[in-house]
Enzyme design. Structure first.
Site, short mmCIF file in Angstrom:
data_model
loop_
_atom_site.label_atom_id
_atom_site.label_comp_id
_atom_site.label_asym_id
_atom_site.label_seq_id
_atom_site.Cartn_x
_atom_site.Cartn_y
_atom_site.Cartn_z
N ASP A 64 3.76 -0.15 -7.53
CA ASP A 64 2.65 0.17 -6.61
C ASP A 64 1.78 -1.07 -6.41
OD1 ASP A 64 -0.03 0.99 -5.72
OD2 ASP A 64 0.83 3.00 -5.82
N ASP B 210 -2.11 -0.68 -6.99
CA ASP B 210 -2.46 -0.54 -8.41
C ASP B 210 -2.30 -1.85 -9.15
OD1 ASP B 210 -3.18 2.10 -8.31
OD2 ASP B 210 -1.20 2.87 -8.84
C1 PRP Z 1 1.17 1.38 0.00
C2 PRP Z 1 1.39 0.06 0.67
C3 PRP Z 1 1.53 0.44 2.10
C4 PRP Z 1 2.23 1.77 2.01
C5 PRP Z 1 3.68 1.55 2.31
O1 PRP Z 1 -0.13 1.80 0.13
O2 PRP Z 1 0.35 -0.86 0.42
O3 PRP Z 1 0.29 0.57 2.79
O4 PRP Z 1 2.09 2.23 0.67
O5 PRP Z 1 4.36 2.74 2.34
P1 PRP Z 1 5.01 3.33 3.67
O6 PRP Z 1 5.73 2.19 4.33
O7 PRP Z 1 5.95 4.37 3.16
O8 PRP Z 1 3.93 3.90 4.52
P2 PRP Z 1 -0.67 3.12 -0.59
O9 PRP Z 1 -0.52 4.30 0.31
O10 PRP Z 1 -0.07 3.21 -1.96
O11 PRP Z 1 -2.23 2.85 -0.66
P3 PRP Z 1 -3.05 1.73 -1.46
O12 PRP Z 1 -2.81 0.42 -0.79
O13 PRP Z 1 -4.46 2.20 -1.31
O14 PRP Z 1 -2.59 1.72 -2.90
N1 URA Z 2 3.88 1.45 -1.74
C1 URA Z 2 3.91 0.61 -2.81
O1 URA Z 2 2.87 0.12 -3.27
N2 URA Z 2 5.09 0.35 -3.38
C2 URA Z 2 6.24 0.85 -2.90
O2 URA Z 2 7.31 0.54 -3.46
C3 URA Z 2 6.19 1.72 -1.79
C4 URA Z 2 4.99 1.98 -1.23
#
Ligand code: PRP
Ligand code: URA
Length: 210
Positions: free
Chosen positions: A201, A204
């Protein structure tokens, strides 16, 4: 069809290998994401227009080239996209920065918008949307749709550190005018929508929230 640019410079590959390592701590992860964003920015801005100007060197008049044409805007997708902004600004310090907040609903994996603030003149700028991960492509596609429909942006690029084939296909299908720049095209998504092998992630790991 939009182009997929895989920026696999040796320096980027090396830094990305450390970013992927689960034992890499927050400080180093954050620094490396910023450095890779900077290196990728160099390549993603290769087609910027230049114009001829004259400068006086200590020796003679020289005809040289400077940036011309449209100005740039960087648009990080919150949260994780924030980790790429400083690296981009090191190369293009006068770029403006817009923010779009999207999170993936953990059940549906659909993006939910919670924040948006763009520069007033965003429609006339070349926009680079930044987000470390392109997984299903839902967030990127929604971010692009949003700034197209609400602000009328026409010149948009997408920059990610790691992309999954599913995300690339989605963005290319929804936005054939938007070129994608990534440092790696990984194998696939797992059942939770995470990129395999990916880096986990991104949000995170950048902010130390897990
Ligand atoms: C993650 C990443 C993208 C998204 C990608 O964000 O930074 O924005 O997931 O996934 P997708 O292509 O399936 O849409 P997240 O939703 O985890 O939020 P964050 O950046 O606040 O942790
Ligand atoms: N968002 C993330 O941060 N990691 C992944 O692998 C997919 C979505």
């Amino acid at each position: 069809m939009s182009k997929l640019h895989i920026i696999d410079h040796p320096l980027i590959l090396h830094k990305l290998s450390i970013i992927r390592d689960k034992n890499t701590g927050v400080k180093e992860f954050r620094e490396l994401v910023s450095e890779v964003a900077s290196l990728m920015c160099y390549e993603a801005t290769r087609d910027l227009e230049t114009e001829e100007v004259e400068v006086e060197t200590p020796v003679a008049t020289a005809k040289v080239r400077q940036l011309a044409g449209k100005k740039l805007a960087i648009v990080p997708v919150l949260r994780a996209g924030l980790g790429m902004v400083d690296g981009m600004l090191q190369l293009i310090p006068s770029a403006k920065v817009g923010h779009i907040g999207l999170y993936r609903d953990p059940e549906t994996l659909e993006p939910v918008e919670y924040y948006c603030k763009m520069p007033n003149d965003i429609a006339s700028r070349n926009v680079i949307i930044v987000d470390p991960m392109l997984a299903t492509g839902g967030s990127a596609s929604a971010a692009i749709s949003f700034i197209k429909s609400r602000y009328g942006c026409k010149n948009i690029k997408l920059m990610n550190l790691i992309a999954a084939p599913e995300g690339v296909e989605r963005v290319q299908a929804d936005h054939p005018d938007v070129d994608i720049y990534t440092a790696a095209l990984d194998e696939r998504l797992n059942d939770h929508g995470y990129i395999v092998p990916g880096l986990g992630d991104a949000g995170d790991r950048i902010f130390g929230t897990k």
